[in-house]
Design a protein around this motif. Sequence first.
Motif, mmCIF file in Angstrom:
data_model
loop_
_atom_site.group_PDB
_atom_site.id
_atom_site.type_symbol
_atom_site.label_atom_id
_atom_site.label_comp_id
_atom_site.label_asym_id
_atom_site.label_seq_id
_atom_site.Cartn_x
_atom_site.Cartn_y
_atom_site.Cartn_z
ATOM 1 N N UNK A 111 0.513 -1.108 -0.111
ATOM 2 C CA UNK A 111 -0.114 0.497 -0.174
ATOM 3 C C UNK A 111 0.025 0.971 0.207
ATOM 4 N N UNK A 112 0.303 2.026 -0.942
ATOM 5 C CA UNK A 112 1.130 3.885 -0.927
ATOM 6 C C UNK A 112 2.774 3.316 -1.427
ATOM 7 N N UNK A 113 3.435 3.707 0.012
ATOM 8 C CA UNK A 113 4.603 3.807 -0.303
ATOM 9 C C UNK A 113 5.049 2.031 -0.718
ATOM 10 N N UNK A 114 4.825 1.272 0.338
ATOM 11 C CA UNK A 114 5.092 -0.014 -0.313
ATOM 12 C C UNK A 114 4.667 -1.003 -1.566
ATOM 13 N N UNK A 115 3.663 0.142 -1.990
ATOM 14 C CA UNK A 115 3.679 -0.111 -3.950
ATOM 15 C C UNK A 115 4.729 -0.073 -4.443
ATOM 16 N N UNK A 116 4.630 1.160 -4.506
ATOM 17 C CA UNK A 116 5.985 1.433 -4.973
ATOM 18 C C UNK A 116 7.831 1.062 -4.604
ATOM 19 N N UNK A 117 7.639 0.344 -3.325
ATOM 20 C CA UNK A 117 8.788 -0.484 -3.192
ATOM 21 C C UNK A 117 8.928 -1.899 -3.172
ATOM 22 N N UNK A 118 7.688 -2.013 -4.282
ATOM 23 C CA UNK A 118 7.814 -3.932 -4.644
ATOM 24 C C UNK A 118 8.287 -3.795 -6.096
ATOM 25 N N UNK A 142 14.274 12.896 -8.975
ATOM 26 C CA UNK A 142 14.744 14.155 -9.080
ATOM 27 C C UNK A 142 16.345 13.194 -10.065
ATOM 28 N N UNK A 143 15.862 12.339 -10.543
ATOM 29 C CA UNK A 143 17.226 12.144 -11.412
ATOM 30 C C UNK A 143 17.438 10.881 -10.713
ATOM 31 N N UNK A 144 17.461 10.807 -9.660
ATOM 32 C CA UNK A 144 18.338 9.194 -9.248
ATOM 33 C C UNK A 144 17.398 8.531 -9.234
ATOM 34 N N UNK A 145 17.905 6.935 -9.189
ATOM 35 C CA UNK A 145 17.351 5.866 -9.424
ATOM 36 C C UNK A 145 17.348 4.868 -7.685
ATOM 37 N N UNK A 146 16.162 5.188 -7.214
ATOM 38 C CA UNK A 146 16.661 4.740 -6.417
ATOM 39 C C UNK A 146 15.773 3.324 -6.293
ATOM 40 N N UNK A 147 17.219 1.613 -6.230
ATOM 41 C CA UNK A 147 16.469 0.434 -6.449
ATOM 42 C C UNK A 147 15.426 -0.651 -5.319
ATOM 43 N N UNK A 148 14.212 -0.689 -6.168
ATOM 44 C CA UNK A 148 14.057 -1.180 -5.194
ATOM 45 C C UNK A 148 13.318 -3.139 -4.715
ATOM 46 N N UNK A 149 12.871 -3.293 -4.496
ATOM 47 C CA UNK A 149 12.426 -5.123 -3.760
ATOM 48 C C UNK A 149 12.663 -5.446 -6.030
ATOM 49 N N UNK A 150 12.111 -4.907 -6.527
ATOM 50 C CA UNK A 150 11.590 -5.556 -7.552
ATOM 51 C C UNK A 150 10.689 -6.592 -8.085
ATOM 52 N N UNK A 151 9.912 -7.170 -7.247
ATOM 53 C CA UNK A 151 9.191 -8.558 -7.243
ATOM 54 C C UNK A 151 8.400 -8.380 -8.415
ATOM 55 N N UNK A 152 7.800 -7.462 -9.371
ATOM 56 C CA UNK A 152 7.235 -7.020 -9.886
ATOM 57 C C UNK A 152 7.270 -5.636 -10.816
ATOM 58 N N UNK A 153 7.786 -5.745 -12.336
ATOM 59 C CA UNK A 153 8.228 -4.929 -13.602
ATOM 60 C C UNK A 153 7.444 -3.847 -13.544
ATOM 61 N N UNK A 154 7.161 -3.499 -12.441
ATOM 62 C CA UNK A 154 6.279 -1.355 -12.464
ATOM 63 C C UNK A 154 7.794 -0.847 -11.872
ATOM 64 N N UNK A 155 8.204 0.314 -11.857
ATOM 65 C CA UNK A 155 8.685 1.464 -11.278
ATOM 66 C C UNK A 155 7.528 2.211 -11.398
ATOM 67 N N UNK A 156 8.027 3.496 -10.262
ATOM 68 C CA UNK A 156 7.578 4.670 -9.673
ATOM 69 C C UNK A 156 8.259 5.707 -10.122
ATOM 70 N N UNK A 157 7.522 6.990 -10.462
ATOM 71 C CA UNK A 157 8.927 7.747 -10.656
ATOM 72 C C UNK A 157 7.728 9.359 -10.034
ATOM 73 N N UNK A 158 9.371 10.050 -9.172
ATOM 74 C CA UNK A 158 8.776 11.339 -7.903
ATOM 75 C C UNK A 158 8.609 12.680 -9.002
ATOM 76 N N UNK A 159 7.145 12.575 -8.537
ATOM 77 C CA UNK A 159 6.370 14.099 -9.381
ATOM 78 C C UNK A 159 6.129 14.967 -8.106
ATOM 79 N N UNK A 160 7.171 16.002 -8.139
ATOM 80 C CA UNK A 160 6.136 17.236 -6.927
ATOM 81 C C UNK A 160 5.291 17.532 -6.872
ATOM 82 N N UNK A 161 4.152 17.375 -7.943
ATOM 83 C CA UNK A 161 2.413 17.207 -7.883
ATOM 84 C C UNK A 161 2.268 16.015 -6.966
ATOM 85 N N UNK A 162 1.702 16.360 -5.423
ATOM 86 C CA UNK A 162 0.902 15.306 -5.188
ATOM 87 C C UNK A 162 0.041 14.628 -5.465
ATOM 88 N N UNK A 163 -0.482 14.156 -5.623
ATOM 89 C CA UNK A 163 -1.971 13.719 -5.948
ATOM 90 C C UNK A 163 -2.700 12.877 -4.974
#
Lengths: 248, 446
Positions: free
Chosen positions: A92-99, A106-127
């Motif tokens: 859930x939430x950032x947990x979703x990004x972490x899997x 900001x240009x840096x790629x923080x490596x996550x668990x990668x149990x599924x081939x999806x990725x997240x990207x930061x945008x300053x505008x919060x939804x």
Amino acid sequence: MEITIAHLYPELLNLYGDKGNIATLKWRMEQRGINVTVKEYALEDEIDFDGTDILFIGGGSEKAVRMAANRLCEIKKKFEAYADNDGVVLAVCEGFHLIGTYYKLNGEKIKCAGIIDIFAEYTPDRLIGDVLLQSSAIGSTVVGFENHCGRVEIGCYKPLGKVLYGYGNTDSAQYEGVVHQNIVGTHLHGPLLPKNPKLADYIISRALKKKYGSVTLSEIDDTLELQAHKYMADRYKNCVRKKNDDDI
Amino acid sequence: MTKIRNSLAIVACKLLILAGRLMGKKGSSAPGSIAMKISPGVLRSLASQIKGDIIAVCGTNGKTTTNNMIDSLFSSAGKTVICNNYGANMLPGVACAFISRASITGKLNADCAALECDEASLRHIVKHVTPTKIVVTNLFRDQMDRYGEIESTAALLNEAFEKVPEAMLILNADDPLCAQFGKGRNAVYYGVSEDTGLHGEEAKDGRFCPKCGGELEYEYHHYSQLGKYKCIGCGFERPNPNYSATRVDISDGLKFVLSYKGSQHKLELNYRGFYNIYNIIASFAVYETAGGTIEEAKKVFDDYKPQLGRMETYKVGGKNVILNLAKNPAGFNQAIETVCADKKAKDILIVINDKPSDSTDISWMWDVEFEKLKSANLGRLVVSGLRKYDLGLRFKLCGFEGVVIEDISREALEGIISGNGEVCYILANYTALFETQKILKTMEDK
């Protein structure tokens, strides 16, 4: 029957009342005579994947996400094996990004668990705001609240649901979350499960099916759960999302 | 030309405030917004006429109480104080507070200003008003839907502090998120300097070092992230408070010893709630740094009437009905602790709305330690407000039975007040508080 829930890093990832998700899973199983054990893992703990039936990972601040991402990379192989072997994951939430494979900040790629081939990207505008989904995966509407800067690309995976109100994975995707094998990832909190009993039961059935083969869940009294669900679903079923008002 | 624009802005604002009052409003932010549109420089011009201190008070919990105490302290010392005491704490509300006290020619005769400032708005406010002192009470999870994360709130505050480098910061030493602002700045600290034994385990957002992200070790812990902490990683630790409370007793009113500048003073005050110690010493720190004395302050604290809905007591049918605002886990947990400390049999009503001026995200209610109410000598428990079903679920899933779920109304209030308890507690979040209070006022004993 016995089910063990592994709650990952609650000390760190605890932003959005995630204990409500654990409480819901526990309650709904115990009502049906299933013994539930909840194991809370701290960052340095060794996770017993073999003894885990449902793995939950929740939301946290940016700093917490970095710390969790580092740790998940270290245990990547075991976590992947768990997921590939149809282990149940609710993220859930950032947990979703972490899997996903990485979180781009900001240009840096923080490596996550990668149990599924999806990725997240930061945008300053919060939804931010309430969300209503129609989910064919679970055959129901899903209600929740989103609050995320990360936009998630799920590629050709199936989403958890179509957005009827709110934003979802990206500003324009009109889909929210991901469902793949026994993995459910979503931005929605609120917390997610208390007023989405169908989704909670979907996760429970998956865990029971994997452990015990085919299982039918007995009916339990969901009057209040459905009232809470309906109240939010009715509020948004005929609405169109407005962009957030800027604060001054 | 500027003078004429300012006058126009002031007249328009005053007329709108008047019109608002005629319609029964307590003064809101709209008149201030319009004034700032007519003359963007009006607030700067008025604020520059303040002769003494301009004090800004921000922080998640306690800012209204602290700010009103500061207002009372300076007013009792004979000062003319500009204060936004209706809780309109964004830029237009602050503008309104100044304009309502200015002459239409743009003159303001005031000694000081006590301004409650929203954490996200302070950076806008300091463009117009230059505070001499800024109090930061604490940073808890609140209105996450607006601020995003607690760290973003801290960043927004920092942005404001950078713009007013001369301002003295008056910071809660017990909160690592507040204390971090003091480094390299003109800062004064206050705190509770002993293990009071009132432990609570909840919302742990600030438990990690704000400087390096390392884990904080606590020698003792008050509530949330407040306590005596030290970072194992970088050594960042609780600064020694300049104003310090010890020998705290909250069993009957508030008793504690206040120490500063080598002197010690026993205070016995008729307040409820541990958190009020912070509000009291923060406001005193402001007053003392401006030359005030503890003797004067004691008198003011004794006479101070709690703001609406801050453990405010109503008499209905001879029974005490205590209304308290609680709008985030830290606030709720403190309220629950206060409720539990009262050993009398009681009925409780909890009201939560999710309107925009509340928090539209109500997930925080799952981080409130409602479980503790099981040992609160409870009779009836009623949940209400727009999110009554969510509250009902919250209690259901932690094993409460017989929780009543109903909309807020006079009948509902009569029902709970006529319960078997000796006292009735109502805990409500922001807009819920006003709705409840409106009905309660019509029910009060004459």
